[in-house]
Design a protein around this motif. Structure first.
Motif, PDB file in Angstrom:
ATOM      1  N   MET A   1       0.846  -1.172   0.000  1.00  0.00           N
ATOM      2  CA  MET A   1       0.000   0.000   0.000  1.00  0.00           C
ATOM      3  C   MET A   1       0.893   1.236   0.000  1.00  0.00           C
ATOM      4  O   MET A   1       1.802   1.346   0.803  1.00  0.00           O
ATOM      5  CB  MET A   1      -0.905  -0.011   1.227  1.00  0.00           C
ATOM      6  N   ASP A   2       0.608   2.134  -0.905  1.00  0.00           N
ATOM      7  CA  ASP A   2       1.338   3.389  -0.982  1.00  0.00           C
ATOM      8  C   ASP A   2       0.715   4.365   0.014  1.00  0.00           C
ATOM      9  O   ASP A   2      -0.459   4.701  -0.091  1.00  0.00           O
ATOM     10  CB  ASP A   2       1.262   3.935  -2.410  1.00  0.00           C
ATOM     11  N   ILE A   3       1.501   4.821   0.998  1.00  0.00           N
ATOM     12  CA  ILE A   3       1.022   5.766   2.005  1.00  0.00           C
ATOM     13  C   ILE A   3       1.952   6.974   1.985  1.00  0.00           C
ATOM     14  O   ILE A   3       3.160   6.828   2.165  1.00  0.00           O
ATOM     15  CB  ILE A   3       1.030   5.143   3.411  1.00  0.00           C
ATOM     16  N   HIS A   4       1.385   8.157   1.758  1.00  0.00           N
ATOM     17  CA  HIS A   4       2.191   9.371   1.829  1.00  0.00           C
ATOM     18  C   HIS A   4       1.330  10.554   2.279  1.00  0.00           C
ATOM     19  O   HIS A   4       0.099  10.489   2.246  1.00  0.00           O
ATOM     20  CB  HIS A   4       2.901   9.654   0.497  1.00  0.00           C
ATOM     21  N   ILE A   5       2.008  11.626   2.706  1.00  0.00           N
ATOM     22  CA  ILE A   5       1.335  12.824   3.211  1.00  0.00           C
ATOM     23  C   ILE A   5       1.625  13.970   2.251  1.00  0.00           C
ATOM     24  O   ILE A   5       2.753  14.124   1.784  1.00  0.00           O
ATOM     25  CB  ILE A   5       1.857  13.189   4.622  1.00  0.00           C
ATOM     26  N   ARG A   6       0.585  14.755   1.993  1.00  0.00           N
ATOM     27  CA  ARG A   6       0.800  15.938   1.159  1.00  0.00           C
ATOM     28  C   ARG A   6       0.048  17.125   1.749  1.00  0.00           C
ATOM     29  O   ARG A   6      -0.969  16.976   2.422  1.00  0.00           O
ATOM     30  CB  ARG A   6       0.385  15.694  -0.281  1.00  0.00           C
ATOM     31  N   GLU A   7       0.572  18.302   1.486  1.00  0.00           N
ATOM     32  CA  GLU A   7      -0.040  19.542   1.944  1.00  0.00           C
ATOM     33  C   GLU A   7      -1.033  20.022   0.896  1.00  0.00           C
ATOM     34  O   GLU A   7      -0.736  20.007  -0.299  1.00  0.00           O
ATOM     35  CB  GLU A   7       1.053  20.592   2.162  1.00  0.00           C
ATOM     36  N   LEU A   8      -2.214  20.422   1.345  1.00  0.00           N
ATOM     37  CA  LEU A   8      -3.246  20.939   0.445  1.00  0.00           C
ATOM     38  C   LEU A   8      -3.564  22.377   0.829  1.00  0.00           C
ATOM     39  O   LEU A   8      -3.730  22.682   2.004  1.00  0.00           O
ATOM     40  CB  LEU A   8      -4.534  20.129   0.568  1.00  0.00           C
ATOM     41  N   PHE A  27      -6.597  16.063   7.259  1.00  0.00           N
ATOM     42  CA  PHE A  27      -6.373  16.402   8.663  1.00  0.00           C
ATOM     43  C   PHE A  27      -6.114  17.895   8.783  1.00  0.00           C
ATOM     44  O   PHE A  27      -5.677  18.543   7.831  1.00  0.00           O
ATOM     45  CB  PHE A  27      -5.172  15.618   9.215  1.00  0.00           C
ATOM     46  N   ARG A  28      -6.367  18.438   9.969  1.00  0.00           N
ATOM     47  CA  ARG A  28      -6.186  19.870  10.204  1.00  0.00           C
ATOM     48  C   ARG A  28      -4.730  20.263  10.342  1.00  0.00           C
ATOM     49  O   ARG A  28      -4.358  21.399  10.088  1.00  0.00           O
ATOM     50  CB  ARG A  28      -6.936  20.313  11.452  1.00  0.00           C
ATOM     51  N   SER A  29      -3.891  19.320  10.786  1.00  0.00           N
ATOM     52  CA  SER A  29      -2.485  19.654  10.987  1.00  0.00           C
ATOM     53  C   SER A  29      -1.584  18.527  10.491  1.00  0.00           C
ATOM     54  O   SER A  29      -2.007  17.372  10.369  1.00  0.00           O
ATOM     55  CB  SER A  29      -2.201  19.906  12.475  1.00  0.00           C
ATOM     56  N   GLU A  30      -0.336  18.902  10.241  1.00  0.00           N
ATOM     57  CA  GLU A  30       0.647  17.899   9.814  1.00  0.00           C
ATOM     58  C   GLU A  30       0.874  16.881  10.927  1.00  0.00           C
ATOM     59  O   GLU A  30       1.029  15.693  10.668  1.00  0.00           O
ATOM     60  CB  GLU A  30       1.957  18.589   9.446  1.00  0.00           C
ATOM     61  N   ARG A  31       0.858  17.338  12.177  1.00  0.00           N
ATOM     62  CA  ARG A  31       1.060  16.437  13.316  1.00  0.00           C
ATOM     63  C   ARG A  31      -0.012  15.348  13.345  1.00  0.00           C
ATOM     64  O   ARG A  31       0.286  14.169  13.523  1.00  0.00           O
ATOM     65  CB  ARG A  31       1.038  17.221  14.637  1.00  0.00           C
ATOM     66  N   GLU A  32      -1.291  15.735  13.175  1.00  0.00           N
ATOM     67  CA  GLU A  32      -2.374  14.746  13.149  1.00  0.00           C
ATOM     68  C   GLU A  32      -2.185  13.743  12.013  1.00  0.00           C
ATOM     69  O   GLU A  32      -2.400  12.546  12.191  1.00  0.00           O
ATOM     70  CB  GLU A  32      -3.729  15.438  12.991  1.00  0.00           C
ATOM     71  N   ALA A  33      -1.783  14.236  10.848  1.00  0.00           N
ATOM     72  CA  ALA A  33      -1.577  13.357   9.696  1.00  0.00           C
ATOM     73  C   ALA A  33      -0.449  12.371   9.977  1.00  0.00           C
ATOM     74  O   ALA A  33      -0.575  11.171   9.707  1.00  0.00           O
ATOM     75  CB  ALA A  33      -1.269  14.183   8.448  1.00  0.00           C
ATOM     76  N   ARG A  34       0.653  12.846  10.556  1.00  0.00           N
ATOM     77  CA  ARG A  34       1.793  11.972  10.847  1.00  0.00           C
ATOM     78  C   ARG A  34       1.448  10.947  11.929  1.00  0.00           C
ATOM     79  O   ARG A  34       1.877   9.795  11.856  1.00  0.00           O
ATOM     80  CB  ARG A  34       3.012  12.794  11.241  1.00  0.00           C
ATOM     81  N   GLU A  35       0.667  11.340  12.930  1.00  0.00           N
ATOM     82  CA  GLU A  35       0.240  10.395  13.964  1.00  0.00           C
ATOM     83  C   GLU A  35      -0.639   9.293  13.358  1.00  0.00           C
ATOM     84  O   GLU A  35      -0.493   8.123  13.701  1.00  0.00           O
ATOM     85  CB  GLU A  35      -0.511  11.115  15.077  1.00  0.00           C
ATOM     86  N   PHE A  36      -1.531   9.671  12.471  1.00  0.00           N
ATOM     87  CA  PHE A  36      -2.397   8.703  11.801  1.00  0.00           C
ATOM     88  C   PHE A  36      -1.558   7.700  11.007  1.00  0.00           C
ATOM     89  O   PHE A  36      -1.779   6.490  11.075  1.00  0.00           O
ATOM     90  CB  PHE A  36      -3.384   9.432  10.885  1.00  0.00           C
ATOM     91  N   VAL A  37      -0.578   8.209  10.258  1.00  0.00           N
ATOM     92  CA  VAL A  37       0.277   7.337   9.454  1.00  0.00           C
ATOM     93  C   VAL A  37       1.068   6.383  10.350  1.00  0.00           C
ATOM     94  O   VAL A  37       1.196   5.197  10.050  1.00  0.00           O
ATOM     95  CB  VAL A  37       1.215   8.164   8.548  1.00  0.00           C
ATOM     96  N   ALA A  38       1.585   6.886  11.466  1.00  0.00           N
ATOM     97  CA  ALA A  38       2.359   6.029  12.379  1.00  0.00           C
ATOM     98  C   ALA A  38       1.495   4.888  12.919  1.00  0.00           C
ATOM     99  O   ALA A  38       1.925   3.729  12.953  1.00  0.00           O
ATOM    100  CB  ALA A  38       2.929   6.864  13.520  1.00  0.00           C
ATOM    101  N   ILE A  39       0.268   5.205  13.336  1.00  0.00           N
ATOM    102  CA  ILE A  39      -0.639   4.175  13.855  1.00  0.00           C
ATOM    103  C   ILE A  39      -1.011   3.191  12.750  1.00  0.00           C
ATOM    104  O   ILE A  39      -1.006   1.978  12.956  1.00  0.00           O
ATOM    105  CB  ILE A  39      -1.897   4.821  14.474  1.00  0.00           C
ATOM    106  N   LEU A  40      -1.322   3.710  11.575  1.00  0.00           N
ATOM    107  CA  LEU A  40      -1.696   2.853  10.450  1.00  0.00           C
ATOM    108  C   LEU A  40      -0.567   1.890  10.093  1.00  0.00           C
ATOM    109  O   LEU A  40      -0.784   0.691   9.950  1.00  0.00           O
ATOM    110  CB  LEU A  40      -2.059   3.713   9.244  1.00  0.00           C
ATOM    111  N   ARG A  41       0.661   2.411  10.008  1.00  0.00           N
ATOM    112  CA  ARG A  41       1.797   1.543   9.652  1.00  0.00           C
ATOM    113  C   ARG A  41       2.062   0.496  10.724  1.00  0.00           C
ATOM    114  O   ARG A  41       2.409  -0.639  10.403  1.00  0.00           O
ATOM    115  CB  ARG A  41       3.036   2.390   9.393  1.00  0.00           C
ATOM    116  N   SER A  42       1.893   0.869  12.001  1.00  0.00           N
ATOM    117  CA  SER A  42       2.111  -0.128  13.054  1.00  0.00           C
ATOM    118  C   SER A  42       1.049  -1.220  12.998  1.00  0.00           C
ATOM    119  O   SER A  42       1.344  -2.391  13.223  1.00  0.00           O
ATOM    120  CB  SER A  42       2.146   0.523  14.436  1.00  0.00           C
TER     121      SER A  42
END
Length: 62
Positions: A1-8, A27-42
């Protein structure tokens, strides 16, 4: 699965989007997006037990 974060940049300001293949979650903030990705990957990387199939029933003649 390709998972990445981008700014809109939207009319409401800057948002952050986590892209999961072709699906995006905003997400409202980059921090929220990164936390989501960390949980998803784990969770994706966690061991998953496969369900056991029930043994076939033995039928007696008659």
């Amino acid at each position: 699965m390709d998972i990445h974060i981008r700014e809109l940049t939207t009319g409401a300001g800057v948002r952050w989007q986590v892209c999961l293949d072709r699906h995006g979650v905003s997400f409202r903030s980059e921090r929220e997006a990164r936390e989501f990705v960390a949980i998803l990957r784990s969770r994706i990387g966690a061991p998953h037990a496969l369900p056991r199939r029930a043994a076939p029933a033995i039928r007696s003649p008659g």
